[in-house]
Scaffold this motif. Structure first.
Motif, PDB file in Angstrom:
ATOM      1  N   ARG A 279       1.530  -4.611   7.837  1.00  0.00           N
ATOM      2  CA  ARG A 279       0.618  -3.472   7.863  1.00  0.00           C
ATOM      3  C   ARG A 279       0.409  -2.837   6.496  1.00  0.00           C
ATOM      4  NH1 ARG A 279       3.942   1.432  10.871  1.00  0.00           N
ATOM      5  NH2 ARG A 279       5.641   1.626   9.351  1.00  0.00           N
ATOM      6  N   ASN A 280       1.347  -3.065   5.563  1.00  0.00           N
ATOM      7  CA  ASN A 280       1.234  -2.483   4.226  1.00  0.00           C
ATOM      8  C   ASN A 280       0.705  -3.466   3.192  1.00  0.00           C
ATOM      9  OD1 ASN A 280       2.144   0.081   4.903  1.00  0.00           O
ATOM     10  ND2 ASN A 280       4.293  -0.472   4.630  1.00  0.00           N
TER      11      ASN A 280
ATOM     12  N   ARG B 247       0.810  -1.210   0.000  1.00  0.00           N
ATOM     13  CA  ARG B 247       0.000   0.000   0.000  1.00  0.00           C
ATOM     14  C   ARG B 247       0.848   1.267   0.000  1.00  0.00           C
ATOM     15  NH1 ARG B 247      -3.143  -3.123   3.709  1.00  0.00           N
ATOM     16  NH2 ARG B 247      -5.256  -3.547   2.932  1.00  0.00           N
ATOM     17  N   ASN B 248       2.012   1.178   0.573  1.00  0.00           N
ATOM     18  CA  ASN B 248       2.873   2.353   0.692  1.00  0.00           C
ATOM     19  C   ASN B 248       3.518   2.715  -0.640  1.00  0.00           C
ATOM     20  OD1 ASN B 248       4.257   4.446   2.120  1.00  0.00           O
ATOM     21  ND2 ASN B 248       6.077   3.162   2.178  1.00  0.00           N
ATOM     22  N   SER B 249       4.064   1.725  -1.334  1.00  0.00           N
ATOM     23  CA  SER B 249       4.785   1.986  -2.588  1.00  0.00           C
ATOM     24  C   SER B 249       3.909   1.823  -3.819  1.00  0.00           C
ATOM     25  CB  SER B 249       5.979   1.037  -2.705  1.00  0.00           C
ATOM     26  OG  SER B 249       5.545  -0.313  -2.795  1.00  0.00           O
ATOM     27  N   ARG B 250       2.713   1.221  -3.647  1.00  0.00           N
ATOM     28  CA  ARG B 250       1.801   0.939  -4.769  1.00  0.00           C
ATOM     29  C   ARG B 250       2.454   0.031  -5.794  1.00  0.00           C
ATOM     30  NH1 ARG B 250      -3.261   2.067  -3.485  1.00  0.00           N
ATOM     31  NH2 ARG B 250      -3.839   2.529  -5.648  1.00  0.00           N
TER      32      ARG B 250
END
Length: 309
Positions: A286-287, A266-269
């Motif tokens: 978490r990501n 989710r952070n880096s897509r």
């Protein structure tokens, strides 16, 4: 990013052999249902799906129910009863809860980020006009029989057990419901319980295809490019039916091997494959977001990790 997601989505729809090119969203489906399928059906013998009420078209796709035309009595929600709404015979919940998108963000997330769900949501074969309150009372309850259940909607022959979450449709709708259920589960490879299969098979036999059901199928096929094969007789459902899955994007040109799991960050897509991507297990819990396919990940705006082989 949003624009990129929408462009990617449209390109995938265009290139897929399973595409329903003319129906790109639930909103568009409702408009087409009004204009090309039910335009002349709002004031005829059967009217709305469950209750047979006439209605006047209002707004872009909905209507105002003529409750007196069918002897409908309001149970609780007068404002919903006054509206004619579009119901998914196989509910959106039943379609979505089997997909990963629903687990991480519900219907809105599925509509925005899952190509297959968006196609199911916009499938005209699964849409019927209903009295709004009947639509609300049906909710996503399973279909079943409720012998002895009291009438709560006047002359409309539906029965609802909210405690058991069961909805009994009138006999006139049961055969069509069965064939819509067969179609949706077969086309989109959805699971159906043995109990529900047995009920639908019984209804399919007891209530054969009607003249209007065949005409409706022809009108929808003219828009979507394919029929409901359980209406035309091309397919027959048997217990333990093996789904065809024609509505899935199995023939999309893959941007990466489809084997294994697809995990996004989710952070880096960025997404990683369980096979060929060394950083797959390095994505922090978490990501993490899990996808059912590469197409689903890319439709959600994720790109393949650069270190994947």
């Amino acid at each position: 990013m949003y624009l990129l997601k929408r462009i990617t989505w449209l390109l995938l729809l265009i290139t897929s052999v399973a595409v329903q090119a003319e129906v790109s969203s639930f909103y568009e489906a409702k408009k087409l249902a009004r204009e090309q399928v039910y335009s002349d059906r709002n004031d005829v013998d059967r009217g709305t799906f469950y209750c047979g009420c006439s209605w006047e078209w209002a707004g872009r796709s909905g209507g105002v129910t003529k409750l007196e035309s069918c002897g409908y009595s309001v149970r609780k929600q007068a404002h919903r009863a006054a509206r004619t709404e579009w119901e998914h015979v196989l509910p959106a919940w039943s379609m979505g809860h089997q997909r990963q998108c629903w687990q991480v963000g519900g219907r809105e997330n599925c509509t925005d980020n899952d190509l297959v769900f968006a196609m199911m949501e916009a499938d005209l074969h699964n849409l019927v006009p209903t009295v709004g309150e009947a639509n609300a009372d049906r909710s996503h309850y399973r279909f079943g029989l409720l012998p002895g259940a009291p009438a709560q909607h006047g002359q409309c022959e539906i029965r609802v057990d909210h405690k058991s979450r069961i909805f009994q449709p009138p006999e006139v709708a049961r055969g069509q419901i069965a064939r819509i259920y067969f179609y949706m589960h077969d086309r989109y490879n959805l699971k159906m319980s043995r109990q529900q299969q047995q009920l639908m098979m019984a209804w399919n036999q007891q209530y054969p295809v009607s003249k209007w059901e065949r005409e409706r199928d022809k009108r929808i096929a003219a828009i979507m490019g394919h029929h409901n094969p359980f209406v035309t007789g091309e397919k027959v459902w048997q217990l333990g039916h093996k789904n065809g899955g024609e509505g899935l994007f199995t023939s999309l040109p893959a941007a990466a091997p489809s084997e294994g799991s697809v995990r996004g960050n989710r952070n880096s897509r960025v997404y990683h494959l369980s096979e060929g991507c060394p950083s797959y297990d390095r994505v922090s819990v978490r990501n993490r977001i899990e996808f059912s396919s590469v197409a689903e990940a890319e439709a959600a705006g994720y790109r393949r990790a650069g270190n994947c082989r």
